[in-house]
Write an enzyme that holds these catalytic residues in place. Structure first.
Site, short mmCIF file in Angstrom:
data_model
loop_
_atom_site.label_atom_id
_atom_site.label_comp_id
_atom_site.label_asym_id
_atom_site.label_seq_id
_atom_site.Cartn_x
_atom_site.Cartn_y
_atom_site.Cartn_z
N CYS A 258 -20.04 -33.72 30.27
CA CYS A 258 -21.01 -34.79 30.28
C CYS A 258 -21.01 -35.33 31.69
CB CYS A 258 -20.61 -35.89 29.31
SG CYS A 258 -20.33 -35.28 27.65
N ARG B 25 -25.25 -31.70 33.95
CA ARG B 25 -23.99 -31.59 33.24
C ARG B 25 -24.17 -31.69 31.72
NH1 ARG B 25 -19.56 -32.49 36.62
NH2 ARG B 25 -18.29 -32.98 34.83
N TRP C 292 -23.44 -33.88 26.64
CA TRP C 292 -23.57 -32.52 26.11
C TRP C 292 -22.57 -32.46 24.97
CZ3 TRP C 292 -20.43 -28.10 25.72
CH2 TRP C 292 -21.12 -26.88 25.50
N GLU D 200 -25.27 -9.46 35.99
CA GLU D 200 -25.72 -10.77 36.46
C GLU D 200 -27.23 -10.92 36.30
OE1 GLU D 200 -24.58 -13.50 36.94
OE2 GLU D 200 -25.93 -14.58 38.25
N LYS E 226 -29.12 -13.88 34.19
CA LYS E 226 -30.10 -14.76 34.83
C LYS E 226 -31.37 -14.83 33.99
CE LYS E 226 -28.48 -16.53 36.87
NZ LYS E 226 -27.14 -16.80 37.22
N GLU F 201 -30.84 -16.55 30.34
CA GLU F 201 -30.50 -17.97 30.24
C GLU F 201 -31.67 -18.89 30.57
OE1 GLU F 201 -27.47 -19.48 32.94
OE2 GLU F 201 -28.07 -18.05 34.47
N HIS G 257 -25.86 6.62 24.11
CA HIS G 257 -24.82 6.51 23.08
C HIS G 257 -25.14 5.41 22.08
CE1 HIS G 257 -22.36 9.47 25.09
NE2 HIS G 257 -22.59 8.83 26.23
N LYS H 239 -24.54 -27.39 33.36
CA LYS H 239 -24.13 -26.79 34.62
C LYS H 239 -22.63 -26.56 34.70
CE LYS H 239 -24.66 -25.35 38.82
NZ LYS H 239 -25.15 -23.96 38.96
C1 F6R Z 1 -24.97 -18.81 34.87
C2 F6R Z 1 -23.99 -19.84 35.17
C3 F6R Z 1 -22.73 -19.87 34.41
C4 F6R Z 1 -21.55 -20.22 35.34
C5 F6R Z 1 -20.27 -20.39 34.54
C6 F6R Z 1 -19.08 -20.67 35.42
O1 F6R Z 1 -26.07 -18.89 35.72
O2 F6R Z 1 -24.20 -20.66 36.01
O3 F6R Z 1 -22.50 -18.66 33.76
O4 F6R Z 1 -21.42 -19.21 36.28
O5 F6R Z 1 -20.42 -21.44 33.63
O6 F6R Z 1 -19.24 -21.84 36.14
P1 F6R Z 1 -18.37 -22.13 37.41
O7 F6R Z 1 -18.72 -21.12 38.45
O8 F6R Z 1 -18.72 -23.52 37.82
O9 F6R Z 1 -16.93 -21.99 37.01
#
Ligand code: F6R
Length: 627
Positions: free
Chosen positions: A2, A27, A74, A501, A505, A508, A524, A622
């Protein structure tokens, strides 16, 4: 997971705290709330959804208070609802609390408090804090037979209550009787105090206070503080004063704003060249070597490490998957890349001969922090690749190599991934260099290879610029692809790591199902899913496997999937490709840094075409500071 803000001083506290709270919406944003005292009682205003809803709920209220605490939530305990939104109050309605983290023993505390007659109005773990403080304040009042609470008593009561908590918290508390003070405490959740002239701020992170001040105190685990407009008195949990030196933040304020782009994500994608340049800055020598003077490794230390474990979550883990290959190639030692939430419970094979590299943008991800603690408990040396200076990971790991991405606000990580890959490349090269000091042929060849990497790293910012210049083409392609219902991202080797990755991207932020597969695995099983309407993005940037990739993409084409290939400039394009994305060519291990830029743009524009909330995708936050 949060965000918390607070203010005490001469400005109107409510709009000030809310303005800063908006910087923390990344957050969590399922509900928001604010508490401020007026002359008769504590005002608590809460609303579900984003902070804009809270602002509407405040319309027409008297918000002239000089102290306020605010929260964007959150949900962890209790569903997203107004009743569960913070702040939470005690029974008397005189004490208001906001909290980020999880109180693990809340159920037993709640049971005891209810048995004593306390009434709970929410399902949250946080509410116990308000009632615990109420109990302590009541005991103090009884002792002196008056309800004239002094600041020292308030702090003592709050510390005593917090001493009963198990878990992670950043907590801010205000009391109706003391409308000029905020009490704060932290353990395993970030909390920053911004210092002003005749005013002070608090927040979960630095950018949230940067609009008003660049001088901050980063509280450490176990710290408490009593904050007024003029003073900040920091203590340990027992009330003994502790010295916390203020830091001057040099970040450019504009760095925390959208800078003219529609979304933070797009702005942050465009910051890729600068990010890579900054992460390299001061770390390369003119003769083609890597210099990391702040890393506490001596040649003999490195000789001790027999294994490397790389750990992270989400995007950070994906950066680790790239690094695993590069490290194994450069160091010829076993290297594992693990998801932090799996690593910590896997009875991991780490000991005093293991280097554990923890990757995190925020430095506050609960699973990554827990993995670090697990690794340390087993005697490993821990090294953080981390973006946020002063974060828990940066401070608690044995060593930290900072990525220089600057604040990343968009929930989807973009520039941080490029910075992580850059920093990991530097680390791998640096460790390889320690072992390549002799005059023997192997060392000489290794030094030449390192110099080749160093030269290639220096070219990356210009290559990323080239990719960014193709934004209009990618945007047009995204428009066409946005109508597809399912995506596969295929690759081999480094390309598979990039595919992981790219898939994350897209899914999400656009909410389209997307999966990454090693290209050879398609036949497979997953090939059964390919049909018209399915898009398959094939990364073909690795010369060793380019031909195999072409065959795999032909198999997709035969099932009428839409084929998009990512190829290096100058390479042949498969005739099964419906669409082609061309990227500049660099060394195999560095290709994910280049090829991810069009993938980030593609995800952005697909999400935009679908009208998604790009910077704050649903169900996500985030910084994941809970398990
Ligand atoms: C995806 C994303 C998340 C973060 C993950 C780790 O775009 O941002 O998958 O990479 O939550 O966060 P950090 O790097 O802050 O530990």
């Amino acid at each position: 997971m949060c965000g918390i803000t607070g203010y005490v001083g001469n400005r109107p506290a409510v709009p000030t705290a809310l303005m800063n709270l908006k910087r923390l919406e990344y957050r969590g944003y399922d509900s928001a709330g604010i508490a401020f005292p007026n002359c008769t009682r504590m005002q608590i205003v809460r609303a579900t959804g984003k902070i804009a809803n809270l602002e509407r709920a405040l319309d027409g209220r008297d918000t002239t208070a000089r102290v306020a605490i605010a929260h964007t939530r959150w949900a962890t305990h209790g569903r997203p609802s107004e009743a569960n939104a913070h702040p939470h109050c005690d029974c008397s309605g005189r004490i208001a609390v906001v909290h980020n983290g999880i109180i693990e023993n809340y159920a037993e505390l709640r049971r005891d408090l209810m048995a004593e007659g306390h009434t709970f109005l929410s399902e949250t773990d946080t509410e116990v804090v308000a009632h615990l403080i109420e109990r302590e304040v009541a005991a103090a009042e009884q002792e002196r037979a008056s309800d004239a609470l002094s600041p020292a008593e308030f702090a003592r009561a709050a510390r005593a209550a917090i001493g009963r908590l198990r878990g992670a918290y950043a907590i801010a508390v205000i009391a109706q009787q003391l409308p000029e003070f905020v009490f704060v405490a932290r353990k395993d959740s970030p909390l920053v105090i911004g210092l002003g002239e005749g005013e002070n701020f608090l927040a979960s992170d630095i950018p949230a206070v940067m609009r008003f001040t660049r001088r901050v105190i980063l509280l450490e685990d176990g710290d408490c503080a009593l904050i007024s407009a003029e003073t900040v008195v920091a203590t340990d949990a027992r009330g003994c004063s502790v010295d916390r030196e203020p830091l001057d933040i040099t970040w450019d304020d504009a760095a925390a704003e959208k800078g003219g782009f529609d979304h933070f994500m797009l702005k942050e994608i465009h910051e890729g060249p600068r990010t890579v340049r900054d992460t390299l800055r001061g770390r390369l020598t003119d003769d083609g070597a890597v210099a990391l003077p702040r890393l506490p490794f001596q040649p003999e230390d490195w000789a001790r490490f027999r294994r490397v474990a790389i750990v992270g979550c989400g995007t950070a883990y994906h950066a680790g998957v790239v690094a695993k290959r590069l490290f194994e190639h450069l160091l010829r030692r076993p290297v594992e890349a693990s998801v932090a939430s799996e690593f910590r419970y896997s009875d991991p094979l780490v000991d005093s001969e293991t280097l554990v590299v923890l990757i995190s943008q925020s430095g506050e991800t609960a699973d990554t922090l827990a993995a670090m603690r697990e690794a340390r408990a087993r005697g490993a040396t821990t090294l953080a690749i981390v973006n946020v200076v002063g974060s828990t990971l940066a401070r608690d790991a044995d060593a930290a190599l900072l990525t220089q991405a600057g604040p990343e606000i968009g929930v989807a990580s973009t520039k941080a991934y490029l910075a992580q890959l850059t920093a990991l490349s530097l680390l791998g090269l640096y460790l390889a260099q320690i072992e390549a000091t002799g005059d023997d042929a192997r060392s000489t060849a290794r030094r030449a290879e390192i110099a080749e990497y160093v030269a290639a790293l220096c070219e990356l910012p210009a290559m990323i610029e080239t990719c960014l210049a193709r934004e209009p083409e990618i945007a047009a392609l995204a428009e066409k692809l946005s109508r597809h219902s399912c995506f596969f991202f295929l690759g081999r080797g480094y390309d598979f790591a990039a595919a992981l990755e790219a898939a994350l991207k897209l899914k999400e932020i656009s909410y389209i199902h997307a999966e990454a597969y090693p290209a050879g695995e398609m036949k497979h099983g997953p090939l059964a899913l390919v049909e018209p309407g399915v898009a398959v993005v094939g990364f073909c940037t690795q010369p060793l496997t380019a031909e195999k990739m072409v065959s795999n993409l032909k198999e997709v084409k035969a099932r009428e999937g839409t084929v998009v290939t990512v190829v290096r400039e100058g390479d042949a394009v498969s005739d099964s490709a419906d669409e082609v994305i061309t990227v500049p060519a660099t060394l195999d291990a560095l290709m994910p840094i280049v090829s991810m830029v069009p993938m980030q743009l593609l995800s952005y524009y697909v999400a935009k075409a679908r009208g998604c909330d790009i910077d704050q995708p649903r169900n996500l936050a985030k910084s994941v500071t809970v398990e």
